[in-house]
Structure formats: C-alpha cells, structure tokens
Write a protein that holds these residues in place. Structure first.
Motif, PDB file in Angstrom:
ATOM      1  N   ALA A  81       0.818  -1.220   0.000  1.00  0.00           N
ATOM      2  CA  ALA A  81       0.000   0.000   0.000  1.00  0.00           C
ATOM      3  C   ALA A  81       0.849   1.266   0.000  1.00  0.00           C
ATOM      4  O   ALA A  81       0.363   2.346  -0.355  1.00  0.00           O
ATOM      5  CB  ALA A  81      -0.927   0.002   1.211  1.00  0.00           C
ATOM      6  N   TRP A  82       2.106   1.147   0.389  1.00  0.00           N
ATOM      7  CA  TRP A  82       2.984   2.325   0.431  1.00  0.00           C
ATOM      8  C   TRP A  82       3.696   2.569  -0.888  1.00  0.00           C
ATOM      9  O   TRP A  82       4.463   3.513  -1.019  1.00  0.00           O
ATOM     10  CB  TRP A  82       4.047   2.162   1.521  1.00  0.00           C
ATOM     11  CG  TRP A  82       3.519   2.114   2.908  1.00  0.00           C
ATOM     12  CD1 TRP A  82       2.221   1.955   3.306  1.00  0.00           C
ATOM     13  CD2 TRP A  82       4.284   2.207   4.100  1.00  0.00           C
ATOM     14  NE1 TRP A  82       2.135   1.929   4.674  1.00  0.00           N
ATOM     15  CE2 TRP A  82       3.380   2.092   5.191  1.00  0.00           C
ATOM     16  CE3 TRP A  82       5.633   2.371   4.365  1.00  0.00           C
ATOM     17  CZ2 TRP A  82       3.807   2.129   6.510  1.00  0.00           C
ATOM     18  CZ3 TRP A  82       6.067   2.408   5.681  1.00  0.00           C
ATOM     19  CH2 TRP A  82       5.147   2.297   6.740  1.00  0.00           C
ATOM     20  N   LYS A  83       3.475   1.713  -1.887  1.00  0.00           N
ATOM     21  CA  LYS A  83       4.231   1.813  -3.140  1.00  0.00           C
ATOM     22  C   LYS A  83       4.050   3.181  -3.802  1.00  0.00           C
ATOM     23  O   LYS A  83       4.975   3.730  -4.397  1.00  0.00           O
ATOM     24  CB  LYS A  83       3.803   0.702  -4.101  1.00  0.00           C
ATOM     25  CG  LYS A  83       4.708   0.577  -5.331  1.00  0.00           C
ATOM     26  CD  LYS A  83       4.294  -0.597  -6.196  1.00  0.00           C
ATOM     27  CE  LYS A  83       5.285  -0.795  -7.347  1.00  0.00           C
ATOM     28  NZ  LYS A  83       5.374   0.363  -8.229  1.00  0.00           N
ATOM     29  N   GLY A  84       2.847   3.740  -3.678  1.00  0.00           N
ATOM     30  CA  GLY A  84       2.615   5.060  -4.264  1.00  0.00           C
ATOM     31  C   GLY A  84       3.472   6.124  -3.626  1.00  0.00           C
ATOM     32  O   GLY A  84       3.976   7.031  -4.300  1.00  0.00           O
ATOM     33  N   ASP A  85       3.677   6.037  -2.293  1.00  0.00           N
ATOM     34  CA  ASP A  85       4.557   6.970  -1.605  1.00  0.00           C
ATOM     35  C   ASP A  85       5.985   6.832  -2.113  1.00  0.00           C
ATOM     36  O   ASP A  85       6.704   7.819  -2.295  1.00  0.00           O
ATOM     37  CB  ASP A  85       4.521   6.725  -0.096  1.00  0.00           C
ATOM     38  CG  ASP A  85       3.179   7.059   0.512  1.00  0.00           C
ATOM     39  OD1 ASP A  85       2.361   7.705  -0.165  1.00  0.00           O
ATOM     40  OD2 ASP A  85       2.933   6.656   1.660  1.00  0.00           O
ATOM     41  N   PHE A  86       6.403   5.584  -2.322  1.00  0.00           N
ATOM     42  CA  PHE A  86       7.760   5.332  -2.801  1.00  0.00           C
ATOM     43  C   PHE A  86       7.971   5.961  -4.177  1.00  0.00           C
ATOM     44  O   PHE A  86       8.930   6.694  -4.406  1.00  0.00           O
ATOM     45  CB  PHE A  86       8.016   3.823  -2.869  1.00  0.00           C
ATOM     46  CG  PHE A  86       9.353   3.459  -3.438  1.00  0.00           C
ATOM     47  CD1 PHE A  86      10.455   3.322  -2.619  1.00  0.00           C
ATOM     48  CD2 PHE A  86       9.528   3.269  -4.804  1.00  0.00           C
ATOM     49  CE1 PHE A  86      11.700   3.002  -3.141  1.00  0.00           C
ATOM     50  CE2 PHE A  86      10.760   2.950  -5.341  1.00  0.00           C
ATOM     51  CZ  PHE A  86      11.851   2.812  -4.501  1.00  0.00           C
ATOM     52  N   SER A  87       7.043   5.676  -5.105  1.00  0.00           N
ATOM     53  CA  SER A  87       7.204   6.204  -6.462  1.00  0.00           C
ATOM     54  C   SER A  87       7.065   7.717  -6.487  1.00  0.00           C
ATOM     55  O   SER A  87       7.757   8.416  -7.231  1.00  0.00           O
ATOM     56  CB  SER A  87       6.192   5.556  -7.406  1.00  0.00           C
ATOM     57  OG  SER A  87       4.868   5.786  -6.955  1.00  0.00           O
ATOM     58  N   GLY A  88       6.184   8.268  -5.633  1.00  0.00           N
ATOM     59  CA  GLY A  88       5.995   9.712  -5.589  1.00  0.00           C
ATOM     60  C   GLY A  88       7.200  10.460  -5.056  1.00  0.00           C
ATOM     61  O   GLY A  88       7.469  11.598  -5.469  1.00  0.00           O
ATOM     62  N   PHE A  89       7.944   9.836  -4.158  1.00  0.00           N
ATOM     63  CA  PHE A  89       9.131  10.486  -3.598  1.00  0.00           C
ATOM     64  C   PHE A  89      10.240  10.618  -4.641  1.00  0.00           C
ATOM     65  O   PHE A  89      11.028  11.547  -4.600  1.00  0.00           O
ATOM     66  CB  PHE A  89       9.648   9.682  -2.399  1.00  0.00           C
ATOM     67  CG  PHE A  89      10.652  10.419  -1.550  1.00  0.00           C
ATOM     68  CD1 PHE A  89      10.251  11.079  -0.410  1.00  0.00           C
ATOM     69  CD2 PHE A  89      11.993  10.459  -1.897  1.00  0.00           C
ATOM     70  CE1 PHE A  89      11.178  11.760   0.390  1.00  0.00           C
ATOM     71  CE2 PHE A  89      12.923  11.133  -1.120  1.00  0.00           C
ATOM     72  CZ  PHE A  89      12.500  11.792   0.028  1.00  0.00           C
ATOM     73  N   GLN A  90      10.314   9.664  -5.561  1.00  0.00           N
ATOM     74  CA  GLN A  90      11.332   9.669  -6.620  1.00  0.00           C
ATOM     75  C   GLN A  90      12.745   9.575  -6.043  1.00  0.00           C
ATOM     76  O   GLN A  90      13.613  10.418  -6.298  1.00  0.00           O
ATOM     77  CB  GLN A  90      11.202  10.918  -7.500  1.00  0.00           C
ATOM     78  CG  GLN A  90       9.850  11.093  -8.157  1.00  0.00           C
ATOM     79  CD  GLN A  90       9.715  12.400  -8.924  1.00  0.00           C
ATOM     80  OE1 GLN A  90      10.700  13.087  -9.196  1.00  0.00           O
ATOM     81  NE2 GLN A  90       8.499  12.762  -9.289  1.00  0.00           N
ATOM     82  N   PHE A  91      12.989   8.519  -5.271  1.00  0.00           N
ATOM     83  CA  PHE A  91      14.291   8.355  -4.613  1.00  0.00           C
ATOM     84  C   PHE A  91      15.436   8.284  -5.617  1.00  0.00           C
ATOM     85  O   PHE A  91      16.498   8.880  -5.402  1.00  0.00           O
ATOM     86  CB  PHE A  91      14.288   7.093  -3.741  1.00  0.00           C
ATOM     87  CG  PHE A  91      13.504   7.231  -2.467  1.00  0.00           C
ATOM     88  CD1 PHE A  91      14.071   7.827  -1.352  1.00  0.00           C
ATOM     89  CD2 PHE A  91      12.197   6.791  -2.386  1.00  0.00           C
ATOM     90  CE1 PHE A  91      13.352   7.970  -0.173  1.00  0.00           C
ATOM     91  CE2 PHE A  91      11.471   6.911  -1.213  1.00  0.00           C
ATOM     92  CZ  PHE A  91      12.055   7.508  -0.099  1.00  0.00           C
ATOM     93  N   GLY A  92      15.244   7.541  -6.705  1.00  0.00           N
ATOM     94  CA  GLY A  92      16.313   7.430  -7.687  1.00  0.00           C
ATOM     95  C   GLY A  92      16.664   8.764  -8.306  1.00  0.00           C
ATOM     96  O   GLY A  92      17.837   9.107  -8.476  1.00  0.00           O
ATOM     97  N   ARG A  93      15.649   9.533  -8.650  1.00  0.00           N
ATOM     98  CA  ARG A  93      15.889  10.849  -9.235  1.00  0.00           C
ATOM     99  C   ARG A  93      16.539  11.782  -8.216  1.00  0.00           C
ATOM    100  O   ARG A  93      17.410  12.592  -8.565  1.00  0.00           O
ATOM    101  CB  ARG A  93      14.576  11.445  -9.741  1.00  0.00           C
ATOM    102  CG  ARG A  93      14.743  12.769 -10.458  1.00  0.00           C
ATOM    103  CD  ARG A  93      13.470  13.169 -11.199  1.00  0.00           C
ATOM    104  NE  ARG A  93      13.672  14.417 -11.909  1.00  0.00           N
ATOM    105  CZ  ARG A  93      13.430  15.612 -11.384  1.00  0.00           C
ATOM    106  NH1 ARG A  93      12.963  15.701 -10.139  1.00  0.00           N
ATOM    107  NH2 ARG A  93      13.647  16.711 -12.072  1.00  0.00           N
ATOM    108  N   ALA A  94      16.110  11.667  -6.956  1.00  0.00           N
ATOM    109  CA  ALA A  94      16.677  12.527  -5.909  1.00  0.00           C
ATOM    110  C   ALA A  94      18.185  12.328  -5.808  1.00  0.00           C
ATOM    111  O   ALA A  94      18.954  13.294  -5.859  1.00  0.00           O
ATOM    112  CB  ALA A  94      16.003  12.246  -4.564  1.00  0.00           C
TER     113      ALA A  94
END
Length: 318
Positions: free
Chosen positions: A33-46
């Motif tokens: 259920a947290w996958k949307g938070d993960f993709s929204g944060f954009q860790f790789g791009r950050a």
C-alpha cells in the motif's frame, strides 16, 4: 561490490530507482500500500540530482538506500500524521534502538543474538542496518563513522522537535534553527566524498572551517525543505513547526511576511556558504572537490523539490 559506470543500462535515476524498489521489496521494508509513496518520492531521481559526481550506479544506489531508510524511520517512528504508528511521546526509546542498528550493540553472545533478532524483525531497523552495510562496503571506516555520528545528530534533532510539539512550545527563531541544524539533511551531505569515490581525510574534515561550511550547506538546504513543504503542512497539519510559522509567531506578522523573511534567512545562509567555501576551496584541490560536492547536493536537492510537484509547491506569495 561490483562497480558499474553511470549511464550503463539507461538513465542513472531510472536504474537507481529500480534498484531501490527491488531492494525495498527484497527486505520487505514496507507494505504494498505504500508503493505510491515510494514512487511519488522519486528516490532514484533525488540521489541522481544530489550526487552528479557519483562514481558509479552502485554508489548512487547506496546513497539512495540510506535516504530511503532515513525516510522510513522518520515516517514510522516520528510522524504521527502518517498513520503508521509514529508517536512523539516516548520517541527516545525507539530512536535509541534505531541508532543501535547503525552503531551495533556489544555484549554477551546470547544478548547480542536477541538484539540481532530484534533489529531484523522490524522494517525500519532492518532498512538502517542493511543500508549502512552497503555503504560501509565502499566507504572507509572513517567515512562510515562520520555517517553514524551524523545520524545520532539527526535523532537528537527528531527528539527536540518532538518535545516541542508534544508540549506546544513555540521556539524562538534561533532556537528553531538550532534544532534544524540537527534535524536536517546532514547525513546525506556528509557522504558526498564517499559517493564520488574519494575521501576528505578526517584531519581535514574535522577542521572548524570545514565543519562550518558543511553546516551552512546543510542548514540552507533544510530551510529549502521548510519553504517547499510549507503549503502542504499548512493544509494537513497547521501546527507543524517550520521556519515561516515560527517567524510568524515570534514577529507577530502574517504568514506571507514571515515566509518572505524566511526566504531572506535562507539566502543569507546560502551566501555565507558560497563565500566561505570559495575561500577554502582556494587553499586545497581536495577541499575544493568536497565543497563542490556539497554545493552540488544543495543544488540538486533544490531542483528535486522544485520539480517534484506531487509533493511540493510554493505558496502564491509573489
């Protein structure tokens, strides 16, 4: 750890993001259920923006793992409004155990085994331990110890903010900025040399003037986070402490005036960093490389905030 050159197999931020997602899934760090938070944060791009001089994808990924782990612990332990069990009350207990995932417990064998089992049984603690192990695989012992120390600073900052929120204390502006010097991005910035593939030796890193430009860079980029988070926090948690709110309370002025004054505080800190780091850079190529890494992290993080419109947008004060 296998080194892969940047750009191999696609864009660095895309491949880094895919690696981070696979790592989080492998360690079962958070529910689906947290996958949307993960993709929204954009860790790789950050991390790709923050470490443009990263030596290879493995080091970028390791930086991303540390960033992801820090956010998981913050969300699950500290943030009551996340709905994930966080609580300001009694936060010191969970955070001291979290620190032990980075700074291991040493004792008799059977108690060490109980500690290991306790760390592995909790997703946030597991993320800390595995992320640090990956980082320590290429960082020197001195660089690893530096990071662990900076995480203790971060946890102390979490506790200061939590205490004020719990008691309803409104800090003075200087008090708030002191707290944010600890509760800030320093663990991310102090790894720039390791991620870029070299070491600023401890005897240089420990010099007061190097510590000062490091702190100035960290403080400037943390205020950027306050400024970009302001509208989101105002809508979801109007009592949340951030610099514009603290300035407004202390100066008894409206939020627009307080916000613009906060922008001015950021700009003066950033100017001090630029001037002092330039002067230091002129004394040593190694210091110049480190100062450039700090500046790149600050610029990349600003770009990430400015373009991550799923999470952030500035108020209409202009």
């Amino acid at each position: 750890m296998e080194q892969r050159p940047l750009g191999a197999g696609g864009h660095p931020h895309v491949e880094t993001g895919l690696r981070l997602e696979a790592w989080a899934r492998e360690l079962d760090l958070f529910p689906a259920a947290w996958k949307g938070d993960f993709s929204g944060f954009q860790f790789g791009r950050a991390v790709a923006l923050q470490h443009p001089g990263g030596l290879d994808l493995d080091r970028l990924t390791a930086a991303g793992k540390l960033l992801l782990a820090e956010n998981i612990v913050d969300s699950c332990y500290c943030e009551e409004d996340e709905g994930r069990g966080g609580s300001r009350r009694g936060l010191g207990g969970p955070l001291i155990i979290a620190q032990s995932a980075l700074d291991p417990y040493h004792g008799i064998p059977e108690l060490e085994e109980e500690w290991r089992e306790g760390i592995q049984a909790d997703g946030p603690l597991r993320s800390y331990q595995h992320a640090l192990a990956d980082y320590a695989g290429f960082a020197t012992p001195s660089q690893t110890a530096r990071f662990v120390h900076d995480m203790a600073r971060l946890h102390m900052g979490y506790l200061g903010e939590a205490a004020w929120m719990e008691t309803g204390y409104v800090p003075r502006v200087w008090e708030y900025l002191v707290m944010r010097q600890f509760n800030n991005f320093r663990p991310c910035l102090s790894i720039v040399d390791a991620v870029d593939g070299y070491e600023l030796p401890e005897q240089l890193y420990a010099r007061p003037e190097i510590q000062r430009i490091t702190a100035l860079a960290c403080n400037a980029t943390t205020i950027v986070n306050d400024l970009y988070s302001f509208t989101k926090e105002l809508a979801s948690d109007p009592d949340h402490l951030n610099l514009p709110q603290v300035v407004a309370a202390n100066d008894r002025r409206g939020l627009k005036a307080a916000y613009l004054k906060s922008v001015g505080i950021h700009n003066r800190i950033m100017e001090a960093f630029e001037e002092e780091s330039a002067a230091l850079a002129a004394t040593s190529p190694l210091i110049a490389r480190y100062a450039e890494g700090l500046a790149a992290w600050v610029a990349g993080n600003h770009e990430w905030h400015a373009t991550n419109t799923n999470r952030y947008h500035l108020p209409d004060y202009w």
